[in-house]
Design an enzyme around this catalytic site. Structure first.
Site, PDB file in Angstrom:
ATOM      1  N   GLN A 130      -0.799  36.036   9.043  1.00 13.66           N
ATOM      2  CA  GLN A 130       0.680  37.428   9.156  1.00 13.66           C
ATOM      3  C   GLN A 130       0.789  38.453   8.491  1.00 13.66           C
ATOM      4  O   GLN A 130       0.756  38.397   7.271  1.00 13.66           O
ATOM      5  CB  GLN A 130       1.430  36.776   9.630  1.00 13.66           C
ATOM      6  N   LYS A 159       4.215  33.069  17.724  1.00 12.86           N
ATOM      7  CA  LYS A 159       3.264  32.996  17.613  1.00 12.86           C
ATOM      8  C   LYS A 159       3.153  31.094  17.770  1.00 12.86           C
ATOM      9  O   LYS A 159       2.889  30.550  19.122  1.00 12.86           O
ATOM     10  CB  LYS A 159       2.338  33.705  16.576  1.00 12.86           C
ATOM     11  N   ASP A 168      -7.749  36.770  14.579  1.00  8.52           N
ATOM     12  CA  ASP A 168      -6.957  37.459  14.817  1.00  8.52           C
ATOM     13  C   ASP A 168      -8.443  38.897  15.197  1.00  8.52           C
ATOM     14  O   ASP A 168      -7.803  39.898  14.949  1.00  8.52           O
ATOM     15  CB  ASP A 168      -6.750  37.823  13.315  1.00  8.52           C
TER      16      ASP A 168
HETATM   17  N1  GUN Z   1       0.838  42.552  11.802  1.00 13.60           N
HETATM   18  C1  GUN Z   1       0.561  43.457  12.564  1.00 13.60           C
HETATM   19  N2  GUN Z   1       0.536  43.219  14.050  1.00 13.60           N
HETATM   20  C2  GUN Z   1      -0.772  41.509  13.021  1.00 13.60           C
HETATM   21  C3  GUN Z   1      -1.818  41.151  14.161  1.00 13.60           C
HETATM   22  O1  GUN Z   1      -1.807  41.011  15.251  1.00 13.60           O
HETATM   23  N3  GUN Z   1      -1.969  39.972  13.835  1.00 13.60           N
HETATM   24  C4  GUN Z   1      -1.476  39.904  12.145  1.00 13.60           C
HETATM   25  N4  GUN Z   1      -2.045  38.834  11.825  1.00 13.60           N
HETATM   26  N5  GUN Z   1      -0.621  40.676  11.620  1.00 13.60           N
HETATM   27  C5  GUN Z   1      -0.400  41.523  11.981  1.00 13.60           C
END
Ligand code: GUN
Length: 288
Positions: free
Chosen positions: A98, A54, A121
């Site tokens: 995350q 990311k 998100d």
């Molecule tokens: N963990 C697994 N998928 C995601 C996601 O799309 N965003 C975040 N923040 N954590 C995750």
């Protein structure tokens, strides 16, 4: 029949190209880059890989990445204080934490501490509620990314029998809301579902998001179905596999996403796109 493979990497590239253009225009107009804070708590190797992806993707499209890494044992108050600082930082347009968080954290409390305008998100109850009420603002990245995959492949879910396997907050539930909004007839299967096979056999559009390799057997796939595999599972031999038996399903489906290279790249691309949406909305230039 042999399914056509949906090239998530290529579709993500076109999304990222659009984000790059918007990001350059944002810099020109506002004298700063759009900003995304990516917060990692703990040392999970999988989370570290996702967070690096990311952060690197931000740099590639001209988004300024604000990194913060907290140790797994950090007190929740420290993370909440950091959220407050990010919420009040004008250079930060989006905030991502995350998931999953280490067990001492109350995930709902942390998500709700993110300003709804910066919730790129799309996990805040306000943004989930907006999607449920057919007025989405910031949309969860994986389900919104899947909607982009379908649109770019020329597949309209309207009127389709859609079956989602997995009812998580991150994928299954918002996916159901996205598909309902798009006019599909939606079934969500989960750990208490009896006779998963019968539901899967009915699916014209199948979304598998469980995290169990080979859970969905090839012979269950309805001929001509669209199969979207969200699972990313590491096999004992080191290879990655989805939740669907890819070879078996490919013999029956019309379209299928591979793992890796299917849904994953769209999750990241949608995060970047959401960051531009949030940035433009915050400075009042959305949709101009
Ligand atoms: N963990 C697994 N998928 C995601 C996601 O799309 N965003 C975040 N923040 N954590 C995750």
């Amino acid at each position: 029949m042999s399914a056509q493979v949906i090239d998530g990497k290529a579709i993500a590239r076109t999304v990222q190209e659009r984000v790059s253009l918007r990001s350059a225009r944002f810099l020109q107009r506002h004298g700063r880059r759009p900003g995304l804070a990516v917060v990692l708590v703990g040392e999970s190797p999988a989370s570290q890989i996702y967070v690096k992806k990311k952060r690197d993707a931000c740099t590639a499209v001209g988004i300024q990445s604000f990194a913060a890494n907290f140790p797994a044992a950090c007190p929740p108050e420290a993370l909440l204080a950091h959220m407050d600082a990010l919420n009040g930082n004008d250079a930060v347009d989006g905030i991502l934490i995350q998931l999953p968080l280490p067990p001492q954290f109350d995930t709902e409390q942390i998500i709700e501490a993110i300003s709804v305008a910066k919730d790129v998100d799309g996990f805040h109850p306000y943004n989930i509620g907006r999607l449920a009420l057919r007025a989405p603002l910031l949309r969860s990245c994986t389900p919104a990314g899947i909607m982009t995959l379908l649109a770019e492949t020329g597949i309209s879910p309207k009127g389709m029998e859609a079956v989602i396997v997995g009812a998580s907050n991150i994928v299954g539930r918002p996916m159901a809301l996205e598909l309902l909004l798009a006019g599909a007839t939606v079934t969500v299967c989960h750990r208490f579902t009896q006779d998963l096979e019968t539901h899967v056999r009915r699916a014209q559009l199948l979304v598998a998001a469980v995290g169990k390799p080979g859970l969905i057997r090839g012979e269950w796939i309805r001929p001509g179905a669209v199969v979207i595999d969200v699972g990313i599972n590491r096999l004992p031999d080191g290879r990655l596999s989805g939740d669907v038996d890819f070879a078996g399903a490919s013999a029956r489906a019309a379209w299928i996403t591979p793992v890796p290279g299917g849904v994953g790249p769209l999750t990241v691309a949608t995060l970047l796109s959401n960051t531009l949406d949030a940035a433009e909305r915050r400075v009042g230039t959305a949709h101009v």
